[in-house]
Scaffold this motif. Sequence first.
Motif, short mmCIF file in Angstrom:
data_model
loop_
_atom_site.label_atom_id
_atom_site.label_comp_id
_atom_site.label_asym_id
_atom_site.label_seq_id
_atom_site.Cartn_x
_atom_site.Cartn_y
_atom_site.Cartn_z
N ASP A 91 0.80 -1.21 0.00
CA ASP A 91 0.00 0.00 0.00
C ASP A 91 0.84 1.27 0.00
OD1 ASP A 91 -2.23 -1.56 -0.02
OD2 ASP A 91 -2.57 -1.45 2.15
N GLN A 92 2.16 1.13 -0.01
CA GLN A 92 3.01 2.32 -0.09
C GLN A 92 3.10 2.79 -1.54
OE1 GLN A 92 6.74 2.33 2.24
NE2 GLN A 92 5.97 0.53 3.34
N SER A 93 4.09 3.57 -1.82
CA SER A 93 4.28 4.13 -3.15
C SER A 93 4.63 3.02 -4.15
CB SER A 93 5.43 5.14 -3.11
OG SER A 93 6.63 4.47 -2.73
N GLN A 94 4.96 3.42 -5.38
CA GLN A 94 5.32 2.45 -6.41
C GLN A 94 6.51 1.61 -5.97
OE1 GLN A 94 6.13 4.19 -10.24
NE2 GLN A 94 6.61 2.24 -11.20
N ARG A 95 7.44 2.21 -5.21
CA ARG A 95 8.59 1.45 -4.72
C ARG A 95 8.14 0.32 -3.81
NH1 ARG A 95 13.69 3.95 -1.38
NH2 ARG A 95 12.01 4.52 0.05
N GLY A 96 7.13 0.56 -2.98
CA GLY A 96 6.60 -0.48 -2.12
C GLY A 96 5.95 -1.60 -2.91
N ARG A 97 5.17 -1.24 -3.93
CA ARG A 97 4.51 -2.27 -4.73
C ARG A 97 5.53 -3.15 -5.46
NH1 ARG A 97 1.11 2.17 -5.53
NH2 ARG A 97 2.03 2.68 -7.55
N ARG A 98 6.66 -2.58 -5.83
CA ARG A 98 7.70 -3.36 -6.51
C ARG A 98 8.39 -4.33 -5.55
NH1 ARG A 98 9.29 -0.69 -11.54
NH2 ARG A 98 11.04 -2.15 -11.65
N LEU A 99 8.20 -4.13 -4.25
CA LEU A 99 8.93 -4.93 -3.27
C LEU A 99 8.07 -5.92 -2.50
CD1 LEU A 99 11.31 -2.21 -1.76
CD2 LEU A 99 11.98 -4.18 -3.14
N VAL A 100 6.75 -5.91 -2.70
CA VAL A 100 5.91 -6.81 -1.91
C VAL A 100 6.23 -8.27 -2.21
CG1 VAL A 100 4.01 -6.73 -3.58
CG2 VAL A 100 3.55 -7.34 -1.19
N ALA A 101 6.47 -8.62 -3.47
CA ALA A 101 6.85 -10.00 -3.79
C ALA A 101 8.27 -10.30 -3.32
CB ALA A 101 6.74 -10.23 -5.30
N PHE A 102 9.12 -9.28 -3.29
CA PHE A 102 10.48 -9.44 -2.77
C PHE A 102 10.44 -9.91 -1.31
CE2 PHE A 102 14.19 -7.77 -0.56
CZ PHE A 102 15.25 -8.09 -1.41
N PHE A 103 9.67 -9.19 -0.49
CA PHE A 103 9.51 -9.60 0.90
C PHE A 103 8.75 -10.92 1.01
CE2 PHE A 103 9.90 -4.88 1.61
CZ PHE A 103 11.11 -4.94 2.26
N GLY A 104 7.84 -11.16 0.06
CA GLY A 104 7.10 -12.42 0.06
C GLY A 104 8.01 -13.63 -0.10
N CYS A 105 9.06 -13.49 -0.91
CA CYS A 105 10.02 -14.59 -1.08
C CYS A 105 10.75 -14.89 0.23
CB CYS A 105 11.03 -14.24 -2.17
SG CYS A 105 10.37 -14.27 -3.85
N MET A 106 10.99 -13.87 1.02
CA MET A 106 11.66 -14.09 2.30
C MET A 106 10.71 -14.77 3.29
SD MET A 106 13.60 -10.39 2.55
CE MET A 106 14.35 -10.75 4.12
N TYR A 107 9.42 -14.41 3.23
CA TYR A 107 8.47 -14.97 4.20
C TYR A 107 7.98 -16.35 3.79
CZ TYR A 107 4.33 -15.76 6.99
OH TYR A 107 3.39 -16.33 7.82
N TYR A 108 7.60 -16.53 2.55
CA TYR A 108 7.00 -17.80 2.13
C TYR A 108 8.04 -18.85 1.72
CZ TYR A 108 2.46 -15.41 2.02
OH TYR A 108 1.31 -14.74 2.37
N ALA A 109 9.25 -18.41 1.33
CA ALA A 109 10.26 -19.36 0.87
C ALA A 109 11.52 -19.37 1.74
CB ALA A 109 10.65 -19.04 -0.58
N ALA A 110 11.53 -18.58 2.82
CA ALA A 110 12.70 -18.49 3.72
C ALA A 110 13.97 -18.15 2.96
CB ALA A 110 12.88 -19.80 4.50
N ALA A 111 13.85 -17.34 1.92
CA ALA A 111 15.01 -16.96 1.13
C ALA A 111 15.76 -15.81 1.81
CB ALA A 111 14.58 -16.54 -0.27
N ARG A 112 17.07 -15.83 1.71
CA ARG A 112 17.89 -14.73 2.20
C ARG A 112 17.77 -13.55 1.23
NH1 ARG A 112 20.95 -19.50 2.82
NH2 ARG A 112 21.57 -19.93 5.00
N PRO A 113 17.91 -12.32 1.72
CA PRO A 113 17.78 -11.16 0.82
C PRO A 113 18.69 -11.24 -0.40
CG PRO A 113 17.80 -10.43 3.10
CD PRO A 113 18.09 -11.90 3.13
N ALA A 114 19.95 -11.66 -0.21
CA ALA A 114 20.88 -11.74 -1.35
C ALA A 114 20.44 -12.79 -2.36
CB ALA A 114 22.29 -12.06 -0.85
N GLU A 115 19.73 -13.84 -1.88
CA GLU A 115 19.22 -14.87 -2.79
C GLU A 115 18.05 -14.33 -3.61
OE1 GLU A 115 20.35 -18.74 0.03
OE2 GLU A 115 18.33 -17.87 0.08
#
Length: 455
Positions: A253-277
């Motif tokens: 719900d943030q700006s366009q930058r936030g919308r571009r990152l929701v799936a990024f954070f989703g990979c960390m939460y749903y797949a336990a991926a490290r940020p660099a991965e």
Amino acid sequence: MTDWTYDVKIWTIRKREGRRKPYQLRWKVGVRPHSESYQTSGLADSRRAQLITAQRAGEPFDMDSGLPKSLVDKNRDISWYEHARNYIEMKWGDSPGNTRRTLAEAMATVTPAFVKDTNGMPDTRAVRRALYSWAFNKNRWDEETPADVVKTLDWFKRKSLPMSALSDRLVVRAALSALSKKLDGTTAAAGTISRKRAIFYNSLEFAVDAELISDNPLDRIKWTAPEQVVEEVDPECVPNPAQAAQLLAAVRDQSQRGRRLVAFFGCMYYAAARPAEVIGLRVGDCDLPRRGWGLLRLRETRPRSGTAWTDSGEAHEKRGLKHRPRKAVRRVPIPPELVALLRWHLTAYGTATDGRVFQTMRGGLVQDTGYGEVWAEARSRALTPTEFESVLAKRPYDLRHAAVSTWLSSGVEPQLVAERAGHSVAVLFRVYAKFLSDGDEAANAKISVRLGQQS
């Protein structure tokens, strides 16, 4: 390795007319002849007497240099500062950027402990900057060094103890004490102390190999690191599924930058991926069906080391998975929730030119400063004031902890959880110890049932 022998023959000095240095001393060590020439007979006689004295004292001679052990040791007794630089140079080429930073940090920490005295030593921060950023950063050895840094490093060159001083256990113990402290004098974290001690130990092993010291002094010292809390994840920092969903919604719900990152954070939460991965994730490694579970094949990381520590001069490096062979691949099944996020993301933003799923608005690599700001804003929007002031989901990395803890609390076998998360079972048990049960209430219920059977 040095070849030693007691088979030494020393001849009388001979004079060779017409030479700039006419007085020649000749001797043989084993089968190898050696000679030195001098301008005066007195200098030649002095050197000959030195060799004869060592021979009579029963010293072995080095066949390569022709010198007795006492003189070889003296010639090799370089300073700790010089040895530390040699160690950095030896390790540099095969080390990634983050490892280079860790090596420099360790050497910068122990080097101030190996000085003759502290008279005239610059202040702590000046020492830190000079050693960490310049003395032990090989990328900067050919750069023009600031005058204040030159002054600090010249001081260490003058004051650094010789390597022979490391035979004194108290000297080495002082270095161990130094590596257990942070810059402000407080006790460092257990992991930090362990890493620095391992590097220090390895640098001393390198000194043994170079025959600067006879053995590793750390093997003779009984030393225990300051008492630390057992390494584990604090449950209070881990969001539950409802909180994680609220946080992801606040990102979206943030700006366009936030919308571009929701799936990024989703990979960390749903797949336990490290940020660099996640930064290195490519669309070709994503199976995203229209229904049901999908799959991520994690094979690449893009850790941020900083431009000063990489060979390319770029902030990020391209590496394989952490603690895995270069071509290793980690397969992580992902739930429909993450499949939907990734499908939406790819439809809205496409991929980078090299196939990466996530990119900045200019097509670059996602930066930790950028996604950190978005995450901080999401916390302020999604959490209550009390939760916001707590450690709950304080870092984006806590989403990875949330994924692992969710899998464990769902009853997934620890071996499978460890495999999907990309670490060992030992790490899982040590770090996630508090999540390896069904929770206190479930455990209490099981105990009550068992006790009721006895009544």
